[in-house]
Design an enzyme around this catalytic site. Structure first.
Site, PDB file in Angstrom:
ATOM      1  N   THR A   1      37.159 -12.270  -9.697  1.00  0.00           N
ATOM      2  CA  THR A   1      37.672 -13.573  -9.256  1.00  0.00           C
ATOM      3  C   THR A   1      38.101 -14.440 -10.435  1.00  0.00           C
ATOM      4  OG1 THR A   1      36.092 -13.402  -7.461  1.00  0.00           O
ATOM      5  CG2 THR A   1      37.189 -15.481  -7.681  1.00  0.00           C
TER       6      THR A   1
ATOM      7  N   LYS B   1      30.523 -17.349  -7.013  1.00  0.00           N
ATOM      8  CA  LYS B   1      31.531 -16.927  -8.015  1.00  0.00           C
ATOM      9  C   LYS B   1      32.827 -17.725  -7.848  1.00  0.00           C
ATOM     10  CE  LYS B   1      33.942 -14.509  -4.901  1.00  0.00           C
ATOM     11  NZ  LYS B   1      35.305 -14.229  -4.585  1.00  0.00           N
TER      12      LYS B   1
END
Ligand SMILES: NC(=O)c1ccc[n+]([C@@H]2O[C@H](COP(=O)([O-])OP(=O)(O)OC[C@H]3O[C@@H](n4cnc5c(N)ncnc54)[C@H](O)[C@@H]3O)[C@@H](O)[C@H]2O)c1
Length: 347
Positions: free
Chosen positions: A244, A187
């Site tokens: 994120t 990610k």
């Protein structure tokens, strides 16, 4: 009450140390860096976690003998240093100490996940991967946070779930360690790409596209590596990706924004500090090639970060790929090798 040692006095280690105090445990924070311990000792604060009071009940140590009678040791070290720290602590561990890894990354030379790296260096200790959408800045303020704890031997994951749970920190057990760790590492790569898009001034549509096509390509790699499909729609997959790619706290996204605004990748990493997606992108691109997984966003990011690729050109290349169906999943290696020839290649 468990005896918990946190290795590393960084943002996440300290956030978990405070959480473990809230859960009623005896907590020691170990650091190899005297200035970090001095700051914590004198101010009960850390420049790594501004505005957060670090509990005075936490003991501080620069001596690995603090591991002598630990029930749990939390590894809160950036992924590039995990092997060296695991090697260093190994002689100090007793067999029943459960190691909890929080680092997100894949080792460059070996393509190993962090729990594999730790397992190699500390072969007598169980390793649990703790990962999911959990910014240190929010966890340490008692903002409700959920993560997964992953271990093939479910009793260790359940043990950590039991002792770490507080009214604001909820943990889910998962036995798909490959999927959980891969989601956590990858990610960061997609967050860098989203940051670049934000830095260029593109909008929510582009970011949503990068996130959803991003989780698709993470999933392709995960399936090729033996992960389970469901994991990627869970906390360590889409959950961590959302937090994120959209947050002001994300260092990967911040570095990406600088790159999108014209700063060189090396300078962006220097300015922001720990940017694990930068290193992970190189490994992921190589890994994709090795596994025959189609990862076009990762491939374009690689060109930007390591081959002076132009950011706008990369986004246009992604938009200009051959038309395809949205939901193509490859569930076996045979299917993958039948459909893909090279990493990032169009299929
Ligand atoms: N910051 C977050 O919100 C967050 C959330 C979840 C997971 N993580 C993961 O936790 C890990 C640590 O992140 P962080 O944000 O706390 O990093 P950080 O940069 O704030 O701190 C890392 C700490 O590791 C220690 N350290 C660094 N290099 C070392 C070395 N060579 N030898 C020994 N100790 C060393 C230092 O004490 C340092 O303070 C990363 O892998 C990250 O992906 C971070």
């Amino acid at each position: 009450m468990a005896k918990i040692v946190v290795l590393g006095a960084g943002a996440f280690g300290l956030a978990l140390a405070n959480t473990c105090i809230d859960a009623g445990h005896d907590v020691t924070v170990w650091s190899a860096f005297a200035p970090e311990l001095e700051e914590l000792c004198t101010k009960h604060e850390s420049s790594k976690l501004p505005g957060v009071k670090i509990s005075e009940q936490i003991c501080l140590s620069d001596d690995l003998h603090c591991l002598d009678d630990a029930d749990v040791a939390i590894i809160g070290i950036p992924s590039s240093f995990v092997r060296s720290v695991a090697k260093q602590i190994s002689p100090y561990l007793r067999e029943k100490t459960v190691l909890v890894d929080t680092s997100k990354g894949i080792e460059a030379e070996t393509f190993k996940r962090m729990s594999e790296v730790i397992g190699e260096e500390c072969p007598h200790n169980p390793v649990v991967a703790l990962t999911g959408p959990s910014h240190a800045e929010e966890l340490s303020l008692g903002i409700p946070t959920t993560v997964a704890v992953a271990c093939e031997d479910v009793q260790y994951a359940e043990y950590i779930q039991d002792i770490f749970t507080t009214s604001t920190f909820r943990l889910y057990v998962n036995t798909d360690v490959i999927g959980c760790e891969l989601g956590g590492a990858m990610k960061n790569v997609i967050a860098l790409a989203c940051g670049i898009s934000d830095g260029l001034g593109y909008g929510d549509n582009t970011k949503a596209a990068l996130m959803t096509r991003g989780i698709h390509e993470i999933t392709q790699l995960g399936l090729a590596m033996g992960a389970e499909l469901d994991t990627f729609s869970g906390l360590t997959g889409i959950g961590d990706l959302i937090v994120t790619c959209t947050s002001v706290h994300s260092r990967n996204r911040r570095a990406g924004m600088l790159i999108g605004q014209g700063v060189s990748p090396e300078e962006a990493v220097r300015q922001v500090g720990t940017v694990e997606g930068y290193f992970c992108c190189r490994v992921a691109a190589e890994l994709a090639k090795k596994m025959g997984a189609c990862m076009p966003i990762t491939a374009e990011l690689y060109r930007i970060l390591f081959e002076q690729g132009d950011v706008r050109e990369s986004l246009h290349k992604l938009m200009g790929r051959p038309n395809r169906h949205e939901c193509e999943h490859y569930t076996t290696l045979d299917e993958l090798s039948g459909h893909h020839s090279a990493a990032g290649g169009d299929d």
